[in-house]
Write a protein that holds these residues in place. Structure first.
Motif, short mmCIF file in Angstrom:
data_model
loop_
_atom_site.label_atom_id
_atom_site.label_comp_id
_atom_site.label_asym_id
_atom_site.label_seq_id
_atom_site.Cartn_x
_atom_site.Cartn_y
_atom_site.Cartn_z
N PHE A 21 -0.82 13.94 -3.07
CA PHE A 21 -0.13 12.65 -2.88
C PHE A 21 -0.43 11.78 -4.09
O PHE A 21 -1.38 12.04 -4.83
CB PHE A 21 -0.61 11.95 -1.59
CG PHE A 21 -2.11 11.94 -1.42
CD1 PHE A 21 -2.91 11.04 -2.12
CD2 PHE A 21 -2.72 12.85 -0.56
CE1 PHE A 21 -4.29 11.05 -1.96
CE2 PHE A 21 -4.12 12.86 -0.41
CZ PHE A 21 -4.90 11.95 -1.11
N TYR A 74 -1.29 7.81 -5.48
CA TYR A 74 -2.25 6.82 -4.99
C TYR A 74 -2.03 5.51 -5.70
O TYR A 74 -1.81 5.48 -6.92
CB TYR A 74 -3.67 7.34 -5.26
CG TYR A 74 -4.79 6.36 -5.02
CD1 TYR A 74 -5.38 6.24 -3.76
CD2 TYR A 74 -5.27 5.56 -6.06
CE1 TYR A 74 -6.43 5.35 -3.55
CE2 TYR A 74 -6.32 4.67 -5.85
CZ TYR A 74 -6.89 4.57 -4.59
OH TYR A 74 -7.92 3.70 -4.39
N LEU A 117 4.61 0.41 0.29
CA LEU A 117 4.85 1.17 1.52
C LEU A 117 6.35 1.30 1.78
O LEU A 117 6.82 2.34 2.24
CB LEU A 117 4.17 0.49 2.72
CG LEU A 117 2.66 0.65 2.83
CD1 LEU A 117 2.11 -0.19 3.99
CD2 LEU A 117 2.27 2.11 3.03
N HIS A 173 8.85 4.15 -0.32
CA HIS A 173 8.76 5.61 -0.27
C HIS A 173 9.46 6.24 0.93
O HIS A 173 9.02 7.29 1.42
CB HIS A 173 7.30 6.05 -0.36
CG HIS A 173 6.81 6.20 -1.76
ND1 HIS A 173 6.76 5.15 -2.65
CD2 HIS A 173 6.36 7.28 -2.45
CE1 HIS A 173 6.31 5.58 -3.81
NE2 HIS A 173 6.06 6.86 -3.72
N ALA A 228 5.10 6.88 2.74
CA ALA A 228 3.85 6.31 2.25
C ALA A 228 2.97 5.92 3.44
O ALA A 228 3.46 5.59 4.51
CB ALA A 228 4.13 5.08 1.39
N PRO A 245 1.56 12.44 3.47
CA PRO A 245 2.24 11.31 2.83
C PRO A 245 2.51 11.62 1.35
O PRO A 245 1.79 12.41 0.74
CB PRO A 245 1.24 10.17 2.98
CG PRO A 245 -0.09 10.84 3.10
CD PRO A 245 0.15 12.16 3.76
N SER A 246 3.56 10.98 0.80
CA SER A 246 3.81 11.17 -0.64
C SER A 246 2.99 10.17 -1.44
O SER A 246 2.73 10.39 -2.62
CB SER A 246 5.30 11.00 -0.94
OG SER A 246 5.72 9.70 -0.56
N LEU A 247 2.61 9.07 -0.80
CA LEU A 247 1.83 8.03 -1.49
C LEU A 247 0.81 7.44 -0.53
O LEU A 247 1.12 7.17 0.63
CB LEU A 247 2.78 6.90 -1.94
CG LEU A 247 2.11 5.62 -2.47
CD1 LEU A 247 1.49 5.84 -3.84
CD2 LEU A 247 3.12 4.47 -2.53
N VAL A 284 -1.49 4.10 -0.06
CA VAL A 284 -1.67 2.74 -0.55
C VAL A 284 -3.03 2.25 -0.05
O VAL A 284 -3.21 2.00 1.14
CB VAL A 284 -0.53 1.83 -0.04
CG1 VAL A 284 -0.74 0.40 -0.55
CG2 VAL A 284 0.82 2.37 -0.47
#
Lengths: 158, 285
Positions: free
Chosen positions: B6, B8, B21, B24, B28, B48-50, B52
Motif C-alpha cells: 500500500f 502511505y 481518504l 482513493h 484508502a 487498502p491502496s493507501l 492515511v
C-alpha cells in the motif's frame, strides 16, 4: 511494489535512515534492514509479544507498527539493553531464575520487563503477571520469568 | 504473513487527511495506533491502496472533562485513559472497562478512535459507548457530524462511517457522583477478546431504588447493544442478591449470541447472565 519511503529514526542511541516499502513492519525493518536480529518475529499479528521493542520509552509490538511510523522516534531493541562488559541486572536475574529455555521469546520478555521496571520499580507479582500476559513463552511455564522480574526490581529503584 | 502493499501518507491537518481518504475511491484506510488494522492487513482481510496515518493531526489526543461529560480525542490511547487519575471519578465505568483491553504493549499504541472505527463486536470501547449513549463525532468531506453510538455500530467490523470520514471525538455524557456501575467480562486468557461482557450503570431515586438503568453487552451478537428488558427488570427495584439473579436471567434471555470456536451460543447466553448478575452486585457494593 517498489513504492518506497526514506524514514529516519534512532535505534539504540544511533541515528538510522532506511528506505523501505510502507508495508514493512518495524520488526522486519530492524531485522532485515538494520541486521538487529535480537528482535524476534513470532506470530506477526500482535499476539505473542516476541517482537516487543521500546518506542520513545514505551513497550510496543514491533510487528504492529510500520517502519515508516517510527519516523523521528527513539527505538530501543533488546541489543540496546545489554552491554559488552557484563550481564545487566535483569539478564543476571533471568539466568539466576532459569527464566529462559529455548530463548525465542526472551527478547520480548526482557524489553517488556525493562519498560515495566523502569516505570514501576515497585510493581507487585500481580502487576508483573498482568503485564507479562502479553508475552507468550512455551517452555518455562512463566514461574521463573515472574520471579526473575520481581527479583530485578531492586536494580531499578532509584 | 507479510502485509499487502500500500502507499502511505502522514498528513498534518484534518482537511488534508479527509481529502486523501476521499481521493482513493474508498480504497484508502485511516491508521492510528494500528493495533487492529495491522493484524487485519497481516491476515489480508484488508487490502487498502493507501494508508492515511493520523498521528500528526493536532488536538486529537486530549481527554477533556467538563460539566457535560468526558470528551476523548480519537487519538487518546488506552494508556492515556489508565494514567488519567481524573477519570476514576469522572467516568469509573470507562476506567474499569479499559483495564480489560488487550495487553500492556497494545495499550501503549491502541486508540479509542481506532477501536470504535474497527468495531469488533467483543471490544470494550464500543460496548462502553453503547451502554453510556455516547456520541461519536466524525469529520468527512461533507463536514462534521455527530453519530449516536446506537446508530454507529451496524454489525461486526461495520460502522456508519463513510470511506472519507475520520472519527475525531467520543463524547461520554456526564457521570453523576452517586451513580453505581459495574463491568464484567470473561476471556480464557487475560487480555483476550471476551466471550461475553457486561457494562452497566444505574442511578438511585429518592427511595434508594434503581433508576435510569443502562445495561450493555459485548461479545454476544454482531455488535454491542443495550438490553431493554433487563434494564426494565432493574428499574424501580432495590438491588438485592435476588434481584441481581432476576436481572441476570432477563439479560440471558434477551441476548442473541453466536456460536464459534471459542464458545457455544448456550454457553455465551448463560455467561452473559452470570456476568450481568456479578456486575450488578459489584455496582451495589
Amino acid at each position: 511494489m517498489g513504492w518506497r519511503m526514506t524514514t529516519k529514526f534512532e535505534v539504540n542511541g544511533k541515528p538510522v535512515s532506511v528506505n523501505v516499502e510502507p508495508r514493512m513492519t518495524l520488526a522486519d525493518c530492524l531485522r532485515h534492514e538494520l541486521r538487529l536480529t535480537g528482535t524476534h518475529v513470532g506470530c506477526e499479528h500482535g499476539v505473542c509479544g516476541a517482537c516487543t521493542v521500546l518506542v520513545d520509552g514505551e513497550a510496543v509490538r514491533a510487528c504492529l507498527m510500520l517502519a515508516v511510523q517510527a519516523e523521528g522516534a527513539k527505538v530501543v531493541t533488546v541489543e540496546g539493553l545489554s552491554n559488552d562488559a557484563d550481564l545487566t541486572p535483569l539478564q543476571k536475574s533471568f539466568r539466576k531464575h532459569h527464566a529462559l529455555q529455548c530463548g525465542f521469546c526472551t527478547p520480548g520478555f526482557i524489553t517488556t520487563a525493562h519498560a515495566l521496571l523502569t516505570e514501576e520499580p515497585d510493581c507487585d507479582a500481580d502487576r508483573v503477571r498482568e503485564v507479562l500476559s502479553g508475552n507468550i513463552c512455551r517452555c518455562t511455564g512463566y514461574i521463573g520469568i515472574v520471579e526473575a522480574v520481581l527479583d530485578a526490581r531492586a536494580a531499578y529503584k532509584k | 504473513m507479510k502485509l499487502p502493499p500500500f502507499e502511505y501518507a502522514c498528513p498534518t491537518t484534518l482537511n488534508e487527511a479527509v481529502a486523501l481518504l476521499a481521493s482513493h475511491n474508498g480504497e484508502a484506510k485511516a491508521i492510528a495506533g494500528g493495533q487492529s488494522l495491522v493484524p487485519m492487513l497481516a491476515f489480508r482481510l484488508a487490502r487498502p491502496s493507501l494508508l492515511v496515518d493520523l498521528r500528526k493531526l493536532p488536538g486529537l489526543n486530549e481527554i477533556k472533562i467538563g460539566a457535560d461529560g468526558v470528551r476523548l480525542g480519537a487519538l487518546v490511547r488506552w494508556r492515556d485513559i489508565q494514567d488519567d487519575k481524573r477519570l476514576e471519578s469522572a467516568h469509573p465505568l470507562l476506567k474499569a472497562a479499559i483495564a480489560h483491553v488487550a495487553h500492556y504493549q497494545i495499550r501503549n499504541r491502541g486508540t479509542v478512535g481506532g477501536s470504535v472505527a474497527h468495531a469488533d463486536p467483543a471490544a470494550e470501547m464500543p460496548g462502553v459507548c453503547v451502554a453510556c449513549d455516547a456520541v461519536i463525532t466524525a469529520a468527512g468531506k461533507g463536514g462534521t457530524r455527530a453519530i449516536k453510538a446506537a446508530d454507529f455500530f451496524e454489525g461486526a467490523l461495520t460502522t456508519a462511517l463513510k470511506p472519507d470520514e475520520i472519527v475525531t471525538e467520543i463524547h461520554l455524557p456526564a457521570w453523576p457522583a452517586v451513580r453505581r456501575s459495574g463491568f464484567q467480562e470473561f476471556a480464557r486468557r487475560r487480555g483476550d477478546f471476551a466471550m461475553s461482557g457486561v457494562a452497566l450503570f444505574y442511578d438511585l431515586d429518592a427511595g434508594g431504588k434503581a433508576t435510569n438503568a443502562h445495561i450493555g453487552t459485548i461479545g454476544v451478537g454482531d455488535r454491542p447493544r443495550r438490553l431493554a428488558k433487563a434494564e426494565a427488570a432493574l428499574n424501580g427495584q432495590a438491588v438485592t442478591e435476588a434481584l441481581a439473579v432476576k436481572v441476570g436471567e432477563a439479560a440471558a434471555a434477551e441476548v442473541d449470541p453466536q456460536e464459534d470456536i471459542h464458545a457455544s451460543a448456550a454457553y455465551r447466553r448463560s455467561l452473559t447472565g452470570t456476568l450481568c448478575e456479578r456486575a450488578l452486585l459489584a455496582a451495589a457494593r
